[in-house]
Design a protein around this motif. Structure first.
Motif, PDB file in Angstrom:
ATOM      1  N   PRO A  95     -39.195 -22.429  26.890  1.00 33.65           N
ATOM      2  CA  PRO A  95     -39.448 -23.834  27.233  1.00 33.65           C
ATOM      3  C   PRO A  95     -40.927 -24.217  27.230  1.00 33.65           C
ATOM      4  O   PRO A  95     -41.257 -25.401  27.133  1.00 33.65           O
ATOM      5  CB  PRO A  95     -38.859 -23.953  28.650  1.00 33.65           C
TER       6      PRO A  95
ATOM      7  N   SER B 145     -35.165 -31.475  29.911  1.00 30.95           N
ATOM      8  CA  SER B 145     -34.936 -31.483  28.462  1.00 30.95           C
ATOM      9  C   SER B 145     -33.945 -32.567  28.059  1.00 30.95           C
ATOM     10  O   SER B 145     -34.114 -33.221  27.026  1.00 30.95           O
ATOM     11  CB  SER B 145     -34.457 -30.111  27.994  1.00 30.95           C
TER      12      SER B 145
ATOM     13  N   SER C 237     -32.522 -24.585  27.357  1.00 33.91           N
ATOM     14  CA  SER C 237     -32.223 -24.742  28.790  1.00 33.91           C
ATOM     15  C   SER C 237     -30.787 -24.344  29.092  1.00 33.91           C
ATOM     16  O   SER C 237     -30.507 -23.737  30.137  1.00 33.91           O
ATOM     17  CB  SER C 237     -32.485 -26.181  29.228  1.00 33.91           C
TER      18      SER C 237
ATOM     19  N   GLN D   7     -35.151 -27.641  22.919  1.00 32.83           N
ATOM     20  CA  GLN D   7     -35.419 -27.414  24.337  1.00 32.83           C
ATOM     21  C   GLN D   7     -34.143 -27.534  25.162  1.00 32.83           C
ATOM     22  O   GLN D   7     -33.937 -26.775  26.125  1.00 32.83           O
ATOM     23  CB  GLN D   7     -36.472 -28.406  24.832  1.00 32.83           C
TER      24      GLN D   7
ATOM     25  N   ILE E 236     -35.117 -27.387  34.338  1.00 34.06           N
ATOM     26  CA  ILE E 236     -35.496 -27.349  32.919  1.00 34.06           C
ATOM     27  C   ILE E 236     -34.453 -28.098  32.088  1.00 34.06           C
ATOM     28  O   ILE E 236     -34.792 -28.875  31.186  1.00 34.06           O
ATOM     29  CB  ILE E 236     -35.621 -25.889  32.437  1.00 34.06           C
TER      30      ILE E 236
ATOM     31  N   LEU F  72     -41.418 -23.451  36.121  1.00 29.32           N
ATOM     32  CA  LEU F  72     -41.205 -22.042  35.809  1.00 29.32           C
ATOM     33  C   LEU F  72     -42.194 -21.101  36.485  1.00 29.32           C
ATOM     34  O   LEU F  72     -41.867 -19.940  36.728  1.00 29.32           O
ATOM     35  CB  LEU F  72     -41.287 -21.826  34.287  1.00 29.32           C
TER      36      LEU F  72
ATOM     37  N   TYR G 156     -42.259 -28.374  32.369  1.00 28.10           N
ATOM     38  CA  TYR G 156     -41.551 -27.087  32.296  1.00 28.10           C
ATOM     39  C   TYR G 156     -42.356 -25.988  32.985  1.00 28.10           C
ATOM     40  O   TYR G 156     -41.809 -25.171  33.737  1.00 28.10           O
ATOM     41  CB  TYR G 156     -41.327 -26.684  30.834  1.00 28.10           C
TER      42      TYR G 156
END
Length: 508
Positions: free
Chosen positions: A9, A91, A49, A45, A87, A128, A124
């Protein structure tokens, strides 16, 4: 290969955004090329995800050490069920706003689509990362992209709003650096899992410093999430942005809320000893006042975009109440409501733009103006999004607020939470009813709207995808709530993160 999913991502939008700056996308037909690339990138993306969600459900959380530098020294990405869910939400939102921009909003500047990719990259990364310094870095990435996107298309109003937005966020970034320096000085690390181990072992004097650092971070996260009294920038900023940018910004406040959940559950959670729940006395009044301020702002809004911005503040206050209850059940309810509020807020910004395009110079202001050309279509879209935001069945807003109320049923704060959320919902219905009455029924006779264009298929597609998500969230509510419950349990289980961290250290 499964382990490397965690970094995709970040890599996809980073490399894709850079690719769209290269000469093949700078020719006379650059818009068509960039549009094709942007749509492919956002779809990739979304697929990534979905793969992340499947992976964490099957194999548990992923800890990814960039360059194989292990914690607490390396750049660590941590993908648990909460991060994977956010995420996927981002997306999906990226796909919708990218499609909507194809109607012409992306022609205000040639770097629109690369900037959208860099904005997604920052968001993202914030979801993360498992390191506070890298959180700061990703904050700066998304903020720099948002500065440029905010003034996309130019105009005096956008410039004025961007100046306020930039100054406030520069101040926030400075405070964040002070907080990071303070915490690193006493713990020797900024890795979230490692800090959770070290905070309880600090001396009494160092704990006071850690408390000061945590309080500074709350200011930063409060500014990012538009928590009162740091909310005043949001309605003007979001109303000034173009519709797809404002819709994407709907996830920006949730980044701040996510950081509050993550940092003050893991680092300053139950394992933090004397510092456990250090911000709880502040969060309760600020959450309540955020809902009150957002509700009053919605009632006083002069146009539909400002109304949508104030409703974002209401949703932030509601999420902070879910955090303040401090139970896995309340966190799970908050995560469900976070998905709902992000999607319907984004949909309202897009619908406000389509309505404004069909009302001439009046735009989406609550004044008497020409009749909307596609009144039936726009009316249906507005009614659906209004019912979803207000929390009326059968839409996701009803279920989202219901589970938050249920999570507060056993606590001493039940009366406050129930009264506040229900009264805010009633006021929201009144504000949206007033808006719909003015926009659709108050028009002078004889006004010609034949010169008004119909909404583009791209506009309609982007808005419909967001709207359809609300009844789908309700239809599959049991499965989604089961997922958010697992995500909340995973986040509140500090030992789960620490065990993964220790396994990585052992592998070193």
């Amino acid at each position: 290969m499964i382990v490397h999913l965690a970094i995709l991502p970040i890599l996809i939008p980073m490399l894709g955004g850079l690719m769209m700056l290269l000469p093949p996308f700078a020719g006379p037909d650059r818009f068509q090329r960039r549009r094709a690339a942007a749509l492919i990138l956002t779809l990739l993306q979304l697929v990534c995800s979905a793969a992340l969600i499947a992976s964490v459900l099957q194999n548990g959380a992923l800890m990814y050490a960039v360059g194989d530098w292990q914690p607490p020294y390396g750049i660590i990405l941590y993908v648990d069920q909460l991060a994977a869910m956010l995420i996927a939400l981002t997306s999906f939102l990226g796909v919708c706003v990218t499609m909507y921009s194809f109607a012409g909003a992306d022609r205000g500047g040639k770097y629109f689509h690369p900037l959208i990719q860099f904005q997604l990259l920052g968001i993202y990364g914030a979801f993360l990362t498992n390191d506070l310094f890298n959180l700061f870095v990703f904050f700066e990435v998304l903020l720099i992209a948002s500065y440029a996107l905010l003034i996309h298309g130019g105009g005096k109003q956008k410039t004025a709003a961007s100046v306020h937005y930039v100054i406030l966020n520069l101040i926030g970034s400075s405070i964040f650096l002070f907080a990071l320096g303070t915490l690193y000085g006493i713990t020797g690390t900024l890795n979230i899992g490692d800090m959770a181990l070290r905070i309880p072992e600090l001396s009494a004097g160092d704990k006071l410093i850690a408390q000061a650092g945590g309080s500074l971070m709350l200011i930063v996260f409060g500014l990012k999430s538009a928590m009162l009294p740091l909310h005043f920038w949001l309605p003007q900023t979001y109303a000034a942005a173009t519709a797809p940018v404002a819709a994407l910004f709907a996830i920006m406040t949730k980044v701040g809320v996510y950081c509050i959940f993550r940092v003050y559950t893991v680092i300053y959670g139950e394992s933090a000893g004397d510092l456990a729940g250090m911000i709880e006395p502040w969060i309760w009044p600020l959450a309540i006042l955020s809902i009150v301020a957002g509700t009053i702002g919605a009632l006083a809004s002069p146009n539909l975009r400002a109304l949508a911005g104030n409703l974002v503040i209401v949703s932030v206050g509601t999420l902070l109440i879910a955090f303040a209850i401090r139970t896995p059940e309340a966190s799970a309810a908050g995560f469900y409501y976070l998905i709902h509020s992000t999607l319907v807020s984004a949909a309202l910004f897009l619908i406000a733009d389509m309505i404004g395009e069909q009302r001439g110079k009046a735009l989406d202001y609550f004044v008497i103006a020409r009749k909307i050309k596609q009144q039936t279509l726009m009316g249906i879209l507005f009614i659906v999004v209004a019912m979803a935001i207000a929390g009326l069945p059968p839409f996701s807003g009803f279920l989202g607020k219901l589970v938050i109320l249920q999570s507060a049923a056993a606590g001493d704060h039940r009366l406050w939470v129930w009264s506040l959320i229900l009264l805010s919902s009633l006021m929201t219905i009144i504000a949206l009813s007033r808006a719909g009455t003015t926009l659709f029924w108050r028009s002078p006779p004889g006004q010609d709207n034949d010169d008004t264009k119909n909404v583009s298929k791209w506009q309609l597609s982007g808005a419909l995808l967001l709207l359809i998500a609300s009844p789908m969230l309700a239809l599959f509510g049991a499965s989604i709530l089961n997922y958010t419950n697992q995500a909340a349990e995973q986040m509140h289980n500090i030992d789960y993160l620490i065990n993964i961290l220790q396994l990585k250290e052992g592998a070193k």
